[in-house]
Write a protein that holds these residues in place. Sequence first.
Motif, mmCIF file in Angstrom:
data_model
loop_
_atom_site.group_PDB
_atom_site.id
_atom_site.type_symbol
_atom_site.label_atom_id
_atom_site.label_comp_id
_atom_site.label_asym_id
_atom_site.label_seq_id
_atom_site.Cartn_x
_atom_site.Cartn_y
_atom_site.Cartn_z
ATOM 1 N N LEU A 5 0.827 -1.211 0.000
ATOM 2 C CA LEU A 5 0.000 0.000 0.000
ATOM 3 C C LEU A 5 0.859 1.258 0.000
ATOM 4 O O LEU A 5 0.605 2.200 -0.764
ATOM 5 N N LEU A 6 1.887 1.271 0.840
ATOM 6 C CA LEU A 6 2.746 2.448 0.912
ATOM 7 C C LEU A 6 3.538 2.621 -0.387
ATOM 8 O O LEU A 6 3.724 3.738 -0.856
ATOM 9 N N GLU A 7 3.958 1.517 -0.981
ATOM 10 C CA GLU A 7 4.694 1.600 -2.253
ATOM 11 C C GLU A 7 3.804 2.161 -3.355
ATOM 12 O O GLU A 7 4.277 2.933 -4.191
ATOM 13 N N ASP A 8 2.518 1.811 -3.355
ATOM 14 C CA ASP A 8 1.587 2.364 -4.351
ATOM 15 C C ASP A 8 1.505 3.886 -4.234
ATOM 16 O O ASP A 8 1.564 4.596 -5.241
ATOM 17 N N VAL A 9 1.367 4.379 -3.019
ATOM 18 C CA VAL A 9 1.281 5.825 -2.809
ATOM 19 C C VAL A 9 2.618 6.478 -3.160
ATOM 20 O O VAL A 9 2.656 7.524 -3.815
ATOM 21 N N ALA A 10 3.711 5.845 -2.763
ATOM 22 C CA ALA A 10 5.039 6.395 -3.036
ATOM 23 C C ALA A 10 5.297 6.490 -4.533
ATOM 24 O O ALA A 10 5.824 7.500 -5.012
ATOM 25 N N SER A 11 4.927 5.464 -5.283
ATOM 26 C CA SER A 11 5.173 5.504 -6.727
ATOM 27 C C SER A 11 4.315 6.575 -7.391
ATOM 28 O O SER A 11 4.781 7.254 -8.311
ATOM 29 N N ALA A 12 3.097 6.767 -6.917
ATOM 30 C CA ALA A 12 2.253 7.843 -7.453
ATOM 31 C C ALA A 12 2.880 9.200 -7.124
ATOM 32 O O ALA A 12 2.904 10.103 -7.972
ATOM 33 N N TRP A 13 3.406 9.336 -5.916
ATOM 34 C CA TRP A 13 4.036 10.593 -5.499
ATOM 35 C C TRP A 13 5.280 10.880 -6.352
ATOM 36 O O TRP A 13 5.514 12.005 -6.772
ATOM 37 N N ARG A 14 6.065 9.815 -6.613
ATOM 38 C CA ARG A 14 7.262 9.987 -7.453
ATOM 39 C C ARG A 14 6.864 10.401 -8.871
ATOM 40 O O ARG A 14 7.536 11.225 -9.490
ATOM 41 N N GLU A 15 5.797 9.818 -9.386
ATOM 42 C CA GLU A 15 5.315 10.145 -10.736
ATOM 43 C C GLU A 15 4.886 11.614 -10.820
ATOM 44 O O GLU A 15 5.166 12.285 -11.796
ATOM 45 N N ILE A 16 4.221 12.086 -9.782
ATOM 46 C CA ILE A 16 3.831 13.511 -9.740
ATOM 47 C C ILE A 16 5.076 14.376 -9.839
ATOM 48 O O ILE A 16 5.112 15.344 -10.581
ATOM 49 N N GLY A 17 6.104 14.017 -9.119
ATOM 50 C CA GLY A 17 7.349 14.783 -9.128
ATOM 51 C C GLY A 17 8.025 14.771 -10.482
ATOM 52 O O GLY A 17 8.524 15.788 -10.948
ATOM 53 N N SER A 18 8.044 13.616 -11.133
ATOM 54 C CA SER A 18 8.704 13.533 -12.435
ATOM 55 C C SER A 18 7.916 14.310 -13.488
ATOM 56 O O SER A 18 8.484 14.925 -14.373
ATOM 57 N N GLN A 19 6.586 14.312 -13.392
ATOM 58 C CA GLN A 19 5.778 15.078 -14.344
ATOM 59 C C GLN A 19 5.910 16.575 -14.086
ATOM 60 O O GLN A 19 5.961 17.360 -15.024
ATOM 61 N N ALA A 20 5.987 16.967 -12.843
ATOM 62 C CA ALA A 20 6.151 18.379 -12.512
ATOM 63 C C ALA A 20 7.507 18.879 -12.997
ATOM 64 O O ALA A 20 7.632 20.032 -13.420
#
Length: 139
Positions: free
Chosen positions: A121-136
């Motif tokens: 569960l935490l990895e799912d949220v973390a990967s989404a958070w990382r994706e937001i950062g890479s897109q930003a």
Amino acid sequence: MSSYSGAAAYKRGAGAYARVGVESGVMSASPHQLIVMLFDGALASMRAARIHMQSGNVAEKGKAISKALDIVNNGLMAALDEEKGGEVASRLASLYDYISRLLLAANLHSDEKSLDQAEALLEDVASAWREIGSQAGRE
């Protein structure tokens, strides 16, 4: 100097060097990067807990799970701003609370399935958070 005291001195020196590296990373990190660091720390602690659980090292398993809990509750949960984040922040708070309960169960019962679920569960949220950062970063 005995080999034990030499090894202890080396370990202290290596620990101090690592702390300086972490502190430097924290000082230069953006708010987004700080959250990524919290995710990474919690996930690393969960992986360490699994290794200790599998080897039967109860004390170290407890320390690793306590560290993960501390990061989730006092880092990730504390970073949520429900006023600005609205429903997303509220849902993340509920998810972090559930992850905390899974970690407590994993520790109390040496339950690897609870630990696996918390980590996934935490990895799912973390990967989404990382994706937001890479897109930003691309904009």
